[in-house]
Write a protein that holds these residues in place. Sequence first.
Motif, mmCIF file in Angstrom:
data_model
loop_
_atom_site.group_PDB
_atom_site.id
_atom_site.type_symbol
_atom_site.label_atom_id
_atom_site.label_comp_id
_atom_site.label_asym_id
_atom_site.label_seq_id
_atom_site.Cartn_x
_atom_site.Cartn_y
_atom_site.Cartn_z
ATOM 1 N N ALA A 17 36.462 24.182 30.698
ATOM 2 C CA ALA A 17 36.347 25.418 29.927
ATOM 3 C C ALA A 17 37.072 26.559 30.636
ATOM 4 N N ALA A 18 37.472 27.550 29.860
ATOM 5 C CA ALA A 18 38.104 28.755 30.398
ATOM 6 C C ALA A 18 37.285 29.959 29.931
ATOM 7 N N ARG A 19 37.487 31.093 30.593
ATOM 8 C CA ARG A 19 36.759 32.316 30.245
ATOM 9 C C ARG A 19 37.718 33.506 30.273
ATOM 10 N N PHE A 20 37.560 34.389 29.294
ATOM 11 C CA PHE A 20 38.318 35.627 29.233
ATOM 12 C C PHE A 20 37.315 36.769 29.205
ATOM 13 N N GLU A 21 37.531 37.776 30.043
ATOM 14 C CA GLU A 21 36.670 38.959 30.069
ATOM 15 C C GLU A 21 37.546 40.190 30.064
ATOM 16 N N GLY A 22 37.260 41.108 29.142
ATOM 17 C CA GLY A 22 38.077 42.305 29.066
ATOM 18 C C GLY A 22 37.567 43.274 28.031
ATOM 19 N N THR A 23 38.511 43.957 27.396
ATOM 20 C CA THR A 23 38.182 44.951 26.379
ATOM 21 C C THR A 23 39.039 44.734 25.143
ATOM 22 N N ALA A 24 38.529 45.212 24.028
ATOM 23 C CA ALA A 24 39.275 45.228 22.766
ATOM 24 C C ALA A 24 39.220 46.651 22.237
ATOM 25 N N ARG A 25 40.301 47.073 21.617
ATOM 26 C CA ARG A 25 40.370 48.446 21.094
ATOM 27 C C ARG A 25 41.074 48.439 19.745
ATOM 28 N N TRP A 26 40.449 49.094 18.770
ATOM 29 C CA TRP A 26 41.056 49.354 17.471
ATOM 30 C C TRP A 26 41.333 50.847 17.405
ATOM 31 N N LEU A 27 42.581 51.229 17.176
ATOM 32 C CA LEU A 27 42.970 52.639 17.085
ATOM 33 C C LEU A 27 43.798 52.877 15.832
ATOM 34 N N PRO A 28 43.528 53.981 15.107
ATOM 35 C CA PRO A 28 44.340 54.293 13.930
ATOM 36 C C PRO A 28 45.823 54.349 14.298
ATOM 37 N N ASP A 29 46.638 53.792 13.390
ATOM 38 C CA ASP A 29 48.075 53.717 13.649
ATOM 39 C C ASP A 29 48.799 53.591 12.309
ATOM 40 N N GLY A 30 49.194 54.708 11.740
ATOM 41 C CA GLY A 30 49.904 54.658 10.466
ATOM 42 C C GLY A 30 48.996 54.261 9.338
ATOM 43 N N ASP A 31 49.301 53.143 8.681
ATOM 44 C CA ASP A 31 48.538 52.717 7.510
ATOM 45 C C ASP A 31 47.386 51.771 7.825
ATOM 46 N N MET A 77 45.191 50.012 11.606
ATOM 47 C CA MET A 77 44.806 50.163 13.005
ATOM 48 C C MET A 77 45.559 49.169 13.863
ATOM 49 N N ALA A 78 45.864 49.625 15.066
ATOM 50 C CA ALA A 78 46.447 48.756 16.079
ATOM 51 C C ALA A 78 45.284 48.145 16.849
ATOM 52 N N TYR A 79 45.316 46.836 17.008
ATOM 53 C CA TYR A 79 44.313 46.119 17.805
ATOM 54 C C TYR A 79 44.984 45.688 19.100
ATOM 55 N N HIS A 80 44.301 45.947 20.212
ATOM 56 C CA HIS A 80 44.823 45.532 21.502
ATOM 57 C C HIS A 80 43.667 45.016 22.343
ATOM 58 N N GLU A 81 43.817 43.824 22.875
ATOM 59 C CA GLU A 81 42.826 43.304 23.821
ATOM 60 C C GLU A 81 43.531 43.013 25.129
ATOM 61 N N SER A 82 42.825 43.245 26.215
ATOM 62 C CA SER A 82 43.372 42.942 27.539
ATOM 63 C C SER A 82 42.228 42.576 28.457
ATOM 64 N N GLY A 83 42.551 41.733 29.428
ATOM 65 C CA GLY A 83 41.521 41.312 30.367
ATOM 66 C C GLY A 83 42.013 40.217 31.281
ATOM 67 N N THR A 84 41.053 39.507 31.846
ATOM 68 C CA THR A 84 41.328 38.473 32.833
ATOM 69 C C THR A 84 40.921 37.109 32.288
ATOM 70 N N LEU A 85 41.854 36.168 32.345
ATOM 71 C CA LEU A 85 41.605 34.789 31.939
ATOM 72 C C LEU A 85 41.375 33.961 33.195
ATOM 73 N N THR A 86 40.259 33.229 33.202
ATOM 74 C CA THR A 86 39.917 32.389 34.350
ATOM 75 C C THR A 86 39.870 30.930 33.906
ATOM 76 N N LEU A 87 40.709 30.099 34.534
ATOM 77 C CA LEU A 87 40.751 28.662 34.290
ATOM 78 C C LEU A 87 40.307 27.961 35.558
ATOM 79 N N VAL A 88 39.532 26.915 35.421
ATOM 80 C CA VAL A 88 39.051 26.166 36.581
ATOM 81 C C VAL A 88 40.233 25.695 37.425
ATOM 82 N N GLY A 89 40.160 25.963 38.725
ATOM 83 C CA GLY A 89 41.185 25.510 39.654
ATOM 84 C C GLY A 89 42.443 26.351 39.675
ATOM 85 N N GLN A 90 42.484 27.455 38.946
ATOM 86 C CA GLN A 90 43.663 28.318 38.889
ATOM 87 C C GLN A 90 43.280 29.742 39.295
#
Length: 137
Positions: free
Chosen positions: A28-42, A44-57
């Motif tokens: 299994a892998a895990r991602f931890e971070g944030t997501a943001r929806w912001l108005p953008d023209g017609d 919303m812009a969605y942006h997620e960012s964070g850290t992906l953790t894979l076993v052994g990496q």
Amino acid sequence: MATKPLKLADFEGDWTLTRRILQKDAPAARFEGTARWLPDGDGMAYHESGTLTLVGQPPMQGERRYRWHEDLTVWFEDGRFFHQVPGQGGATGHWCDPDLYRVQYRFGRWPDFETVWRVTGPRKNYAMISNFIRLDA
């Protein structure tokens, strides 16, 4: 499911995002971070960012960007259609030859919610469970 259909404006703001990726025949892998929806023209812009953790990496940084429109359609950054979010929650999907992406939007604990993606294809077989917890409620 949500008691009333959600509108695009309901998603606006910042969310904590945790994701588990369960692959057949792989750790299994895990991602931890944030997501943001912001108005953008017609929409919303969605942006997620964070850290992906894979076993052994070593952990690695990751991000995704999409465009959401008023009708809850989701589009890739390059303008291609991805899928439409059911306003009260439920199932939808996306065919990306040769892979099938199926998703359940679970809005029963709104304003927190969960998505469960199941991806299958000749070389893909995984589930991706994402939990969104509103930061600015």
